[in-house]
Scaffold this motif. Structure first.
Motif, PDB file in Angstrom:
ATOM      1  N   ALA A   1      52.637  48.266  41.341  1.00 16.61           N
ATOM      2  CA  ALA A   1      52.039  47.692  40.682  1.00 16.61           C
ATOM      3  C   ALA A   1      51.530  45.759  41.272  1.00 16.61           C
ATOM      4  O   ALA A   1      50.317  45.382  41.341  1.00 16.61           O
ATOM      5  N   VAL A   2      52.470  45.585  42.217  1.00 18.16           N
ATOM      6  CA  VAL A   2      51.743  44.288  43.118  1.00 18.16           C
ATOM      7  C   VAL A   2      50.860  45.014  44.055  1.00 18.16           C
ATOM      8  O   VAL A   2      49.805  44.092  44.025  1.00 18.16           O
ATOM      9  N   GLY A   3      50.670  45.612  44.444  1.00 16.03           N
ATOM     10  CA  GLY A   3      50.000  46.091  45.542  1.00 16.03           C
ATOM     11  C   GLY A   3      48.131  46.216  44.155  1.00 16.03           C
ATOM     12  O   GLY A   3      47.803  45.732  45.186  1.00 16.03           O
ATOM     13  N   SER A   4      48.398  47.005  43.616  1.00 16.25           N
ATOM     14  CA  SER A   4      47.298  46.759  42.740  1.00 16.25           C
ATOM     15  C   SER A   4      46.745  45.071  43.210  1.00 16.25           C
ATOM     16  O   SER A   4      45.621  45.067  42.406  1.00 16.25           O
ATOM     17  N   MET A   5      47.877  44.824  42.094  1.00 20.58           N
ATOM     18  CA  MET A   5      47.263  43.839  41.727  1.00 20.58           C
ATOM     19  C   MET A   5      46.600  42.955  42.759  1.00 20.58           C
ATOM     20  O   MET A   5      45.769  41.735  42.336  1.00 20.58           O
ATOM     21  N   VAL A   6      47.761  42.248  43.921  1.00 25.18           N
ATOM     22  CA  VAL A   6      46.590  41.920  45.204  1.00 25.18           C
ATOM     23  C   VAL A   6      45.243  42.017  45.258  1.00 25.18           C
ATOM     24  O   VAL A   6      44.347  41.170  45.008  1.00 25.18           O
ATOM     25  N   PHE A   7      44.654  44.009  45.220  1.00 26.74           N
ATOM     26  CA  PHE A   7      43.131  44.121  45.260  1.00 26.74           C
ATOM     27  C   PHE A   7      42.680  43.145  43.874  1.00 26.74           C
ATOM     28  O   PHE A   7      41.398  43.746  43.832  1.00 26.74           O
ATOM     29  N   ASN A   8      42.983  43.840  42.692  1.00 25.43           N
ATOM     30  CA  ASN A   8      42.262  43.291  41.734  1.00 25.43           C
ATOM     31  C   ASN A   8      41.857  42.103  41.667  1.00 25.43           C
ATOM     32  O   ASN A   8      40.743  41.854  41.347  1.00 25.43           O
ATOM     33  N   VAL A   9      42.666  41.232  42.422  1.00 25.52           N
ATOM     34  CA  VAL A   9      42.243  39.600  42.432  1.00 25.52           C
ATOM     35  C   VAL A   9      41.285  40.250  43.839  1.00 25.52           C
ATOM     36  O   VAL A   9      40.123  38.934  43.178  1.00 25.52           O
ATOM     37  N   MET A  10      41.700  39.942  44.693  1.00 23.82           N
ATOM     38  CA  MET A  10      40.664  40.106  46.165  1.00 23.82           C
ATOM     39  C   MET A  10      39.222  40.557  45.822  1.00 23.82           C
ATOM     40  O   MET A  10      38.027  40.046  46.174  1.00 23.82           O
ATOM     41  N   TYR A  11      39.199  41.627  45.015  1.00 26.85           N
ATOM     42  CA  TYR A  11      38.117  41.902  44.689  1.00 26.85           C
ATOM     43  C   TYR A  11      36.573  41.577  43.021  1.00 26.85           C
ATOM     44  O   TYR A  11      35.602  41.389  43.547  1.00 26.85           O
ATOM     45  N   TRP A  12      38.074  41.142  42.115  1.00 34.15           N
ATOM     46  CA  TRP A  12      37.278  40.495  41.142  1.00 34.15           C
ATOM     47  C   TRP A  12      36.842  39.307  41.706  1.00 34.15           C
ATOM     48  O   TRP A  12      35.479  38.923  41.324  1.00 34.15           O
ATOM     49  N   LEU A  13      37.377  38.618  42.020  1.00 39.27           N
ATOM     50  CA  LEU A  13      36.871  37.659  43.172  1.00 39.27           C
ATOM     51  C   LEU A  13      35.314  37.285  43.570  1.00 39.27           C
ATOM     52  O   LEU A  13      34.165  36.360  43.913  1.00 39.27           O
ATOM     53  N   LEU A  14      35.158  38.516  43.976  1.00 37.77           N
ATOM     54  CA  LEU A  14      33.971  38.960  44.800  1.00 37.77           C
ATOM     55  C   LEU A  14      32.897  40.685  43.494  1.00 37.77           C
ATOM     56  O   LEU A  14      31.883  40.395  44.543  1.00 37.77           O
ATOM     57  N   GLY A  15      33.232  40.161  42.337  1.00 38.71           N
ATOM     58  CA  GLY A  15      32.868  40.274  41.714  1.00 38.71           C
ATOM     59  C   GLY A  15      30.964  40.043  41.858  1.00 38.71           C
ATOM     60  O   GLY A  15      30.105  41.011  41.243  1.00 38.71           O
TER      61      GLY A  15
ATOM     62  N   ASN B   1      43.118  33.183  33.055  1.00 44.74           N
ATOM     63  CA  ASN B   1      43.446  34.690  32.698  1.00 44.74           C
ATOM     64  C   ASN B   1      45.005  34.879  33.330  1.00 44.74           C
ATOM     65  O   ASN B   1      45.807  35.302  32.737  1.00 44.74           O
ATOM     66  N   PHE B   2      45.264  33.754  34.513  1.00 45.73           N
ATOM     67  CA  PHE B   2      46.511  33.782  35.239  1.00 45.73           C
ATOM     68  C   PHE B   2      47.509  32.415  34.535  1.00 45.73           C
ATOM     69  O   PHE B   2      48.539  32.982  34.546  1.00 45.73           O
ATOM     70  N   PHE B   3      46.856  31.848  33.523  1.00 48.40           N
ATOM     71  CA  PHE B   3      47.217  30.599  32.992  1.00 48.40           C
ATOM     72  C   PHE B   3      48.140  31.119  31.657  1.00 48.40           C
ATOM     73  O   PHE B   3      49.019  31.076  30.953  1.00 48.40           O
ATOM     74  N   PHE B   4      47.204  32.578  30.727  1.00 52.38           N
ATOM     75  CA  PHE B   4      47.212  33.431  30.234  1.00 52.38           C
ATOM     76  C   PHE B   4      49.154  33.282  30.036  1.00 52.38           C
ATOM     77  O   PHE B   4      49.666  33.852  29.421  1.00 52.38           O
ATOM     78  N   THR B   5      48.590  34.703  30.938  1.00 54.04           N
ATOM     79  CA  THR B   5      49.676  35.623  31.966  1.00 54.04           C
ATOM     80  C   THR B   5      51.136  34.363  31.679  1.00 54.04           C
ATOM     81  O   THR B   5      52.206  34.860  30.952  1.00 54.04           O
ATOM     82  N   SER B   6      50.800  33.467  32.855  1.00 57.28           N
ATOM     83  CA  SER B   6      51.924  32.522  33.255  1.00 57.28           C
ATOM     84  C   SER B   6      52.714  31.956  32.114  1.00 57.28           C
ATOM     85  O   SER B   6      54.273  32.446  31.896  1.00 57.28           O
ATOM     86  N   ALA B   7      52.165  31.109  30.589  1.00 60.08           N
ATOM     87  CA  ALA B   7      52.624  31.167  29.971  1.00 60.08           C
ATOM     88  C   ALA B   7      53.180  32.008  28.934  1.00 60.08           C
ATOM     89  O   ALA B   7      54.252  31.343  28.373  1.00 60.08           O
ATOM     90  N   GLY B   8      52.771  32.961  29.060  1.00 63.06           N
ATOM     91  CA  GLY B   8      53.377  33.818  28.266  1.00 63.06           C
ATOM     92  C   GLY B   8      54.749  34.256  28.910  1.00 63.06           C
ATOM     93  O   GLY B   8      55.643  34.135  28.111  1.00 63.06           O
ATOM     94  N   GLY B   9      55.234  34.207  30.400  1.00 62.50           N
ATOM     95  CA  GLY B   9      55.945  34.477  31.157  1.00 62.50           C
ATOM     96  C   GLY B   9      56.933  33.613  30.293  1.00 62.50           C
ATOM     97  O   GLY B   9      58.335  33.874  30.583  1.00 62.50           O
TER      98      GLY B   9
END
Length: 450
Positions: free
Chosen positions: A49-63, A266-274
């Motif tokens: 889960a963590v590893g996939s999220m790392v790459f999702n962030v990296m690749y999303w920024l280069l969308g 999106n990060f804030f939404f997840t963080s605020a829920g957490g």
């Protein structure tokens, strides 16, 4: 009436394969998660889960490698400028492959920062590191594939990316099963299967692009001038075309900054829920799945908008551009109404499909009303994002998303003390709605295509 039917058919011809491609995207991560779920405990699962999220962030920024390429290619296609289409492809491949190699070189620093940024449990560190150090070798393939996908969309071809996406998933499933259960590689096998699928997808897509470029029908080549010679000549020309490089980075800079705004929300939404506890985090995650499903479908129409609006704009066909935008909005309204009805009548049942924990479903039901509003609130932004990309009017995308981000934070902090988690959803819906409103205002003010 037949003319109108043809407009609809053209949109659906491009949208449907894109929707299928989009749906397959999360499957690459889900396959990894499913495999590790059968080889170990929660430590393996959290590592994936963590590893996939790392790459999702990296690749999303280069969308932007996909989106910027799509818009510029579709315009060149509309002008029937085959040489510029090829220039754009080589330019984006150079950047994508270069960034991928840079990620490999800097992998230890990225690994160190991401493990801490993601608050990785110590028990999972070694597994995450193993996964990361293998999958990072697929970065050039993934970023190169971004550019190729954008190029195919710009060339009015969404079928090839769909075939490649399906092929990637088949390779990933088969390779992961063999590496893990036959060879006993465990998490290394999962990572190796992912990398293999990424490189297979890239190479197949690259071969499809080469075949298209080499065909006499597309390039008008004589038998004395091979496709390889054209590529060599174009590569040398691309290196010295400063004006085109500036335009490429201008378009992609706006898309990159716009992506940062989306990531912040999106990060804030997840963080605020957490911060409200594990139960509320689970509730928001389940309900956000309803947004994700809608986005997969609407992104398909956005891709169609990229291809068609860029083509008509490049060809100087204002009438075709206006009809396309209006038809896209028509499809958007239909899809929004359809999804709203599905969510209203089947929302609770869908939550039960996602989890067998009755307490989570019960806790989510009071907030389902906000999920019902997602399709109508978000529809316009999805449609116009595709139009903006096709027209390379990326400042409009950046403006609308930045304004919506400001509205999100203002609404959240105004209502948080009084409404709690409801305030978070009101803020998110305001964000979606404001993106659409600001996009429409920008289009009417600067583009005048309605």
């Amino acid at each position: 009436m037949q003319l109108m039917d043809n407009w609809n058919k053209e949109i659906l011809r491009l949208a449907i394969p894109s929707i299928i491609s989009n749906v397959t995207v999360p499957l690459l991560g889900l396959v990894d998660l499913a495999v590790v779920g059968h080889i170990g405990n929660e430590t393996y699962i959290s590592a994936i889960a963590v590893g996939s999220m790392v790459f999702n962030v990296m690749y999303w920024l280069l969308g932007f490698l996909r989106m910027g390429t799509s818009g510029m290619t579709s315009q060149a296609y509309g002008r029937q400028d085959e040489q510029e289409c090829l220039n754009i492809l080589l330019r984006t491949l150079m950047i994508g492959l270069g960034m991928g190699i840079l990620f490999i070189v800097a992998q230890r620093g990225i690994e160190w920062g991401m493990l801490r940024l993601m608050n990785t449990p110590e028990a999972s560190w070694s597994f995450v590191a193993t996964y990361f150090r293998i999958v990072i070798w697929g970065a050039p393939a993934m970023l190169g594939l971004y550019g190729l996908t954008g190029w195919f969309i710009g060339m009015q071809d969404t079928r090839t990316p769909m075939v490649v996406a399906v092929l990637q998933n088949v390779v990933n499933i088969l390779a992961s099963l063999i590496f893990v259960f036959v060879l006993g590689w465990k998490i290394s096998g999962v990572a190796a299967g992912t990398v293999l699928a990424q490189w297979v997808g890239f190479m197949v897509s690259l071969y499809a692009a080469y075949r298209r470029i080499s065909s006499e029908k597309e390039q008008g080549l004589t038998s004395e001038k091979s496709g390889l010679m054209v590529l060599q000549t174009t590569f040398c020309r691309v290196l010295v075309m400063r004006g085109e490089w500036r335009e490429f980075f201008r378009v992609n800079k706006d898309i990159f900054l716009r992506t940062l705004c989306l990531v912040a929300v999106n990060f804030f939404f997840t963080s605020a829920g957490g911060k409200q506890g594990a139960m509320m985090l689970a509730v928001n995650t389940l309900l956000m799945t309803l947004f994700t499903l809608f986005s997969y479908l609407m992104d398909g129409f956005a891709y169609a908008g990229e291809a068609l609006s860029g083509k008509y704009y490049g060809a100087g066909d204002t009438k075709g551009l206006r009809i396309t935008v209006r038809r896209l909005f028509g499809f958007g309204v239909i899809m929004a109404l359809m999804f709203t009805a599905v969510y209203v009548f089947g929302g609770v049942g869908f939550l039960h499909l996602l989890t067998s924990d009755g307490s989570v479903v019960a806790a989510a039901q009071p907030y389902l009303f906000w999920a019902y509003l997602i399709p109508m609130a978000g529809m316009a932004a999805f449609v116009l994002d595709g139009v903006f990309i096709g027209l390379t009017a990326t400042k409009g995308m950046l403006f609308s998303t930045a304004m919506a981000m400001i509205v999100f934070f203002v609404v959240y902090y105004l209502f948080w003390n009084s409404f709690g988690n409801d305030a978070l959803w009101i803020a998110f819906l305001s964000f979606l709605g404001m993106r659409g409103i600001a996009s429409i205002l920008w289009v009417r003010r600067y583009l005048v295509i309605f």
